[in-house]
Design a protein around this motif. Structure first.
Motif: not given
Length: 124
Positions: A104-124
């Protein structure tokens, strides 16, 4: 009680109700926040997976890293290791009920990242 910062009459700051031990968020992050742990749990969400298949699913992780994380997850009670055959050795991993509860937590995290990804975000 809620943690707060108070300033006394001399301008000095003091923390009221400071945490004296790790909070539940820190405890939870220790369980599922290690490198590759969340991804391993996510890959095991549908069915048991054999070790080599899991290592292939996590293409950026070495087999040594996957093995270490699986041992940690097993020790923490999130994953169950099952020996399917001795010769040749075949091992699969599946989620325990405790591990499944983390999805449940991982699903929420996935949704949060999909919703808030921007062009300035670069994963390390």
């Amino acid at each position: 009680m809620k943690t707060a910062i108070k300033t006394d009459t001399n301008g000095r700051k003091k923390v009221i109700n400071a945490c004296t031990k790790p909070c539940p968020i820190e405890d939870g992050m220790r369980l599922i926040g290690g490198k590759w742990k969340g991804s391993i749990l996510w890959q095991l969400r549908d069915k048991p997976v054999r070790f080599n298949d899991l290592a292939r699913m996590l293409s950026g992780a070495s087999k040594k890293m996957v093995d270490q994380r699986l041992k940690e997850l097993e020790k923490e009670g999130l994953v169950l290791r099952q020996v399917e055959s001795e010769r040749p050795l075949a091992v699969s991993y599946q989620l325990t009920p405790f591990g499944r509860s983390a999805l449940t937590i991982l699903e929420q995290l996935k949704g949060w990242m999909e919703q808030h990804q921007t062009a300035s975000y670069v994963p390390s």
